[in-house]
Enzyme design. Structure first.
Site, PDB file in Angstrom:
ATOM      1  N   CYS A 147       0.675  -1.184   0.078  1.00 43.56           N
ATOM      2  CA  CYS A 147      -0.210  -0.071   0.114  1.00 43.56           C
ATOM      3  C   CYS A 147       0.817   1.447   0.063  1.00 43.56           C
ATOM      4  CB  CYS A 147      -1.095  -0.123   1.146  1.00 43.56           C
ATOM      5  SG  CYS A 147      -2.199   1.161   1.294  1.00 43.56           S
ATOM      6  N   ASP A 163      -9.147  -3.192  -7.064  1.00 43.20           N
ATOM      7  CA  ASP A 163      -8.716  -2.279  -6.227  1.00 43.20           C
ATOM      8  C   ASP A 163      -9.529  -0.862  -6.524  1.00 43.20           C
ATOM      9  OD1 ASP A 163      -7.453  -0.370  -4.842  1.00 43.20           O
ATOM     10  OD2 ASP A 163      -5.283  -1.639  -4.946  1.00 43.20           O
ATOM     11  N   HIS A 196      -7.896  -4.342  -3.181  1.00 41.34           N
ATOM     12  CA  HIS A 196      -6.752  -3.669  -2.402  1.00 41.34           C
ATOM     13  C   HIS A 196      -6.376  -4.568  -1.167  1.00 41.34           C
ATOM     14  CE1 HIS A 196      -3.928  -0.552  -1.652  1.00 41.34           C
ATOM     15  NE2 HIS A 196      -4.238  -0.397  -0.369  1.00 41.34           N
TER      16      HIS A 196
END
Length: 284
Positions: free
Chosen positions: A156, A213, A253
């Protein structure tokens, strides 16, 4: 009450224990890697304005270890990131995860992502890159790391930083970026983004992304791929042209985060296998 200076804060700050408050409750699928046969735990990394805490894991015996810098998510160096360093150590690596938000605040103690985002937004890229440099230096000087075998991976926020660091440090041999943001507005704190440095990488980077995502549109992934492809049309092999991006069509994600509902076992395991092969291919 005496006001604590910034230097005093980062010198006295401690590493998170357990999982960050903002990620509760923890999934039953969480992977736990024990420290048997390892030296693992908190260390302190000297930086220009004091010391920052970090989590280090390495084999208990041996030296000259290939080194992996593990770069945190926005939740800090909590138990999941610490476990990832132990996974590397069980494979024979020295893995170190420095706490890169410590000057701005202790995100592990905050209970919601809405409280965390303003803290993370205050972290200058230049500060994070310098702290990673200091961590890489510490690995060689104080933890038996091999100066010629340096890799980096991040998740991330750390995935974005992985791309940037591969363009920043010429000593990096390879990087693996997990769902890190690729484009963004240029600001004083974040002057460049991965797409801006894609043509000048010092090491090949493997990008691992989710097709579902919602925070990283596939259009930006294709934009990044386009820049990387451009570097390979000039007839010269470069680290940029060697870089690759893999998209898992059905993954959201944070599909590697086994402690969260976003975890996708098959994609996470495939990505981890690709990571190992990537580091081996490029000498880490």
């Amino acid at each position: 009450m005496k006001k604590i200076t910034r230097r005093e804060f980062i010198t006295t700050a401690t590493l998170a224990t357990g999982f960050a408050l903002a990620v509760q409750p923890i999934s039953a699928k969480t992977i736990t890697t024990d420290a048997k046969g390892l030296v693992a735990g908190a260390v302190r990394i000297p930086v220009k304005d004091g010391e920052i805490p970090a989590y280090r894991a390495a084999p208990a015996t041996g030296e000259n270890f290939p080194t992996i810098l593990v770069v945190q998510e926005i939740f800090g160096v909590h138990e999941h990131i610490q476990d990832v360093t132990r996974r590397f150590a069980q494979m024979g690596y020295l893995a170190i995860a420095p706490e890169l938000f410590v000057r701005q605040g202790d995100v592990s103690k905050l209970s919601s992502i809405d409280e965390i985002r303003p803290i993370v937004a205050k972290v200058p890229d230049a500060q994070a890159l310098a702290d990673l440099d200091a961590t890489a230096d510490w690995a060689v000087k104080s933890a038996k790391g091999n100066p010629n075998q340096l890799g980096i991976t991040g998740f991330c926020w750390g995935g974005r930083m992985t791309w940037l660091y591969a363009a920043h440090n010429p000593k990096v041999k390879a990087g693996v970026a997990w769902y890190g943001r690729l484009v963004g507005e240029s600001t004083p704190l974040t002057p460049r983004h991965p797409v801006d440095v894609a043509s000048t990488l010092n090491a090949p980077v493997l990008g691992l992304y989710g097709g579902k995502d919602t925070g990283i549109p596939l259009s930006t992934v294709e934009q990044m791929r386009g820049v990387l492809r451009q570097t390979s049309t000039k007839g010269v092999t470069s680290c940029s042209s060697q870089s690759e991006i893999v998209v898992y069509p059905d993954a959201p994600h944070a599909f590697f985060a086994d402690y969260r509902p976003s975890y996708r076992k098959s994609e996470a395991e495939d990505g981890w296998k690709r990571l190992q092969a990537w580091f081996k291919q490029y000498g880490v």
